[in-house]
Design a protein around this motif. Structure first.
Motif, PDB file in Angstrom:
ATOM      1  N   UNK A   1       1.916  -1.500   1.723  1.00  0.00           N
ATOM      2  CA  UNK A   1       0.825  -2.459   1.890  1.00  0.00           C
ATOM      3  C   UNK A   1       0.094  -2.702   0.579  1.00  0.00           C
ATOM      4  N   UNK A   2       0.075  -1.698  -0.308  1.00  0.00           N
ATOM      5  CA  UNK A   2      -0.601  -1.874  -1.594  1.00  0.00           C
ATOM      6  C   UNK A   2       0.104  -2.921  -2.463  1.00  0.00           C
ATOM      7  N   UNK A   3       1.408  -3.072  -2.288  1.00  0.00           N
ATOM      8  CA  UNK A   3       2.115  -4.128  -3.017  1.00  0.00           C
ATOM      9  C   UNK A   3       1.606  -5.505  -2.595  1.00  0.00           C
TER      10      UNK A   3
ATOM     11  N   UNK B   1     -10.248  -1.001   4.646  1.00  0.00           N
ATOM     12  CA  UNK B   1      -9.284  -0.467   5.596  1.00  0.00           C
ATOM     13  C   UNK B   1      -8.299   0.458   4.922  1.00  0.00           C
ATOM     14  N   UNK B   2      -7.214   0.752   5.609  1.00  0.00           N
ATOM     15  CA  UNK B   2      -6.193   1.678   5.131  1.00  0.00           C
ATOM     16  C   UNK B   2      -5.003   0.891   4.617  1.00  0.00           C
ATOM     17  N   UNK B   3      -4.855   0.798   3.287  1.00  0.00           N
ATOM     18  CA  UNK B   3      -3.751   0.063   2.668  1.00  0.00           C
ATOM     19  C   UNK B   3      -2.655   1.007   2.183  1.00  0.00           C
ATOM     20  N   UNK B   4      -2.639   2.215   2.731  1.00  0.00           N
ATOM     21  CA  UNK B   4      -1.604   3.176   2.332  1.00  0.00           C
ATOM     22  C   UNK B   4      -0.393   3.133   3.246  1.00  0.00           C
ATOM     23  N   UNK B   5      -0.403   2.253   4.230  1.00  0.00           N
ATOM     24  CA  UNK B   5       0.686   2.172   5.183  1.00  0.00           C
ATOM     25  C   UNK B   5       1.823   1.325   4.629  1.00  0.00           C
TER      26      UNK B   5
ATOM     27  N   UNK C   1      -9.581  -6.756   5.785  1.00  0.00           N
ATOM     28  CA  UNK C   1      -9.493  -5.380   6.258  1.00  0.00           C
ATOM     29  C   UNK C   1      -8.160  -5.179   6.957  1.00  0.00           C
ATOM     30  N   UNK C   2      -7.466  -4.109   6.600  1.00  0.00           N
ATOM     31  CA  UNK C   2      -6.182  -3.776   7.213  1.00  0.00           C
ATOM     32  C   UNK C   2      -6.394  -2.638   8.198  1.00  0.00           C
ATOM     33  N   UNK C   3      -6.053  -2.889   9.459  1.00  0.00           N
ATOM     34  CA  UNK C   3      -6.151  -1.884  10.508  1.00  0.00           C
ATOM     35  C   UNK C   3      -4.778  -1.702  11.126  1.00  0.00           C
TER      36      UNK C   3
END
Length: 476
Positions: free
Chosen positions: A327-329, A345-349, A382-384
């Motif tokens: 997701x960081x890409x 949010x969580x962009x490590x997925x 926001x990423x959920x």
């Protein structure tokens, strides 16, 4: 008439099934707006008027015949009594017939000389006495003992005048019965005829109603499927054939428009790409703010041409190239395309998607948000993530969406912020092709909020998306 006989050019897709979910929904027509009800009502009123005129004419004719028959009977009786009194030679040696029924003899001065027993028993009205004036001599209709009577007179030679009356209660009963039956029929007949007209209209217009339901399901943005034609070549057949010919012309026009749009976009794409790259290099080399701003404008035009190309190709022709990316890409791409965006949010997925298409969809949302928020506003994405769903929530601090647009905001060329109106339509199309969706509205805290959802990245072996990727040979 078959579809091959249509004069317009053949469409690209002609026999796609009509499903209830395709296009507009079919609604029941209110009875007061129903053609069937209006036809039944007009039929009822016209038939009621005709029946009323005919029935009244027949009733008055029959009552008139009965009235004339009663007069003939009364006159025959009066003439018979007068004949017995005046033709003395024929009745020589015979006694005068007794005066029976409602009969009286009146002399030339108008005094009563003889009266029947029925009249003597009259207790209603004046008392009748021999030698006194006869009160009913000039009256044709009167009541005796509550019974309606009709009278007539005949000359009886030296005896004076014969007065004869007959009760017309049977005639009155027949007249009242006829009028009551007529009134009852005029009350019942309209209700029965309206129900009959409604039923007949339902049968006669069934094919027309079915045609309306089928036509209502046609979605010009997807496919202009042909309507089935009835066997009988009546007005409904002509209407459906005309709709089919119109569909063919519309689809042919849409194809020409898409081809023209595709050619225009293709001609613009290459020069814009070169212009964008040149401006970016010039901006990096010189650091000129105006050049960098021009590079951003060229970048905006490049994405607009991509949206136009997507519109020209149509949703069914879009191909997704699936990749599993961090997701960081994706966040890095979006940060470069729309500077000043806040990522929460969580962009490590990880994401299973078409990176280029998903970048295009989110970039459109962020560009609209930045345009609405202005240079001093705030734009956040926001990423959920849940096991079943990945959600991108894009918010801005602008004025929000116009309340009158609603879902129309996702239609092509509909814009609430002065843009081309293509970005949201293309973004939703991309989300749907990924198996998700895109919705939008105003946040209670102010500004617009768009939510783009995708299925979770963990796919089972029997997942339809997994199977389709294996069948198509796309890389993951």
């Amino acid at each position: 008439m078959s579809l091959s006989q249509l004069e317009a050019p053949a469409p690209v897709r002609r026999n796609l099934p009509l499903t209830p979910g395709a296009g507009l929904y079919s609604a029941r027509v209110a009875w007061r707006h129903s053609l069937r009800f209006r036809l039944a009502l007009v039929y009822t009123l016209a038939a009621l008027a005709a029946i009323t005129v005919i029935t009244l004419g027949m009733a008055f004719y029959l009552l008139g015949q009965m009235d004339r028959q009663f007069d003939r009977r009364l006159n025959d009786r009066a003439e018979a009594v007068a004949e017995r009194l005046t033709n003395l030679q024929a009745n020589l040696g015979k006694k005068l017939p007794p005066i029976q029924g409602y009969t009286a003899l009146i002399d030339k001065e108008g005094n009563l000389t003889s009266i029947s027993q029925a009249l003597q028993s009259n207790t209603v009205g004046p008392k009748l006495r021999i030698g006194e004036p006869f009160p009913y001599l000039v009256e044709n209709r009167f009541n005796v003992l509550g019974t309606p009577m009709r009278a007539t007179t005949r000359k009886a030679g030296d005896f004076g005048t014969v007065w004869v009356a007959l009760p017309e209660d049977d005639l009155v009963v027949a007249r009242n019965s006829t009028m009551s039956a007529l009134a009852l029929s005029l009350l019942i007949t309209p209700a029965l005829m309206l129900l009959l007209g409604w039923w007949l209209g339902k049968r006669a217009l069934a094919e027309l109603g079915r045609a309306a339901e089928l036509a209502d399901r046609i979605d010009p943005s997807k496919s202009l499927a042909m309507l089935p034609l009835p066997d009988r070549e009546d007005e409904v057949h002509r209407l459906l054939a005309a709709i089919n010919r119109l569909n063919v012309r519309i689809e042919a026009g849409q194809q020409r428009e898409k081809q023209l749009l595709g050619q225009i976009v293709h001609e613009l794409g290459a020069p814009l790409t070169v212009l964008k790259a040149s401006l970016e290099r010039a901006g990096e080399r010189t650091g000129d703010i105006e050049v960098q701003r021009a590079a951003l404008v060229a970048d905006e035009l490049t994405f607009t041409t991509q949206d136009l190309m997507q519109l020209a190709r149509g949703q069914l022709e879009m191909k997704l190239v699936w990749h599993y990316i961090p997701a960081r890409t994706l966040m890095g791409r979006l940060d470069r395309l729309v500077p000043g965006t806040t990522f929460t949010g969580d962009w490590s997925t990880g994401l299973l998607c078409d990176p280029d298409r998903l970048t295009q969809a989110l970039r459109n949302l962020l560009a609209n948000a930045r345009r609405a928020a202005g240079p001093d506003g705030k734009v956040t994405v926001c990423l959920e993530e849940t096991p079943e769903l990945i959600k991108f929530v894009v918010r801005d601090t602008g004025a929000g969406l116009p309340a009158d647009l609603g879902e129309r905001i996702f239609e092509p060329f509909v814009s609430g912020a002065g843009s081309s109106g293509l970005g949201l339509s293309v973004s939703r199309q991309i989300a749907v092709l990924h198996g998700g969706n895109l919705t939008g509205g105003n946040h209670p805290g102010g500004g617009a909020e768009f939510i783009l959802t995708l299925p979770g990245a963990a796919l089972a072996d029997d997942d339809p998306l997994h199977d389709s990727m294996e069948d198509s040979g796309e890389s993951t």
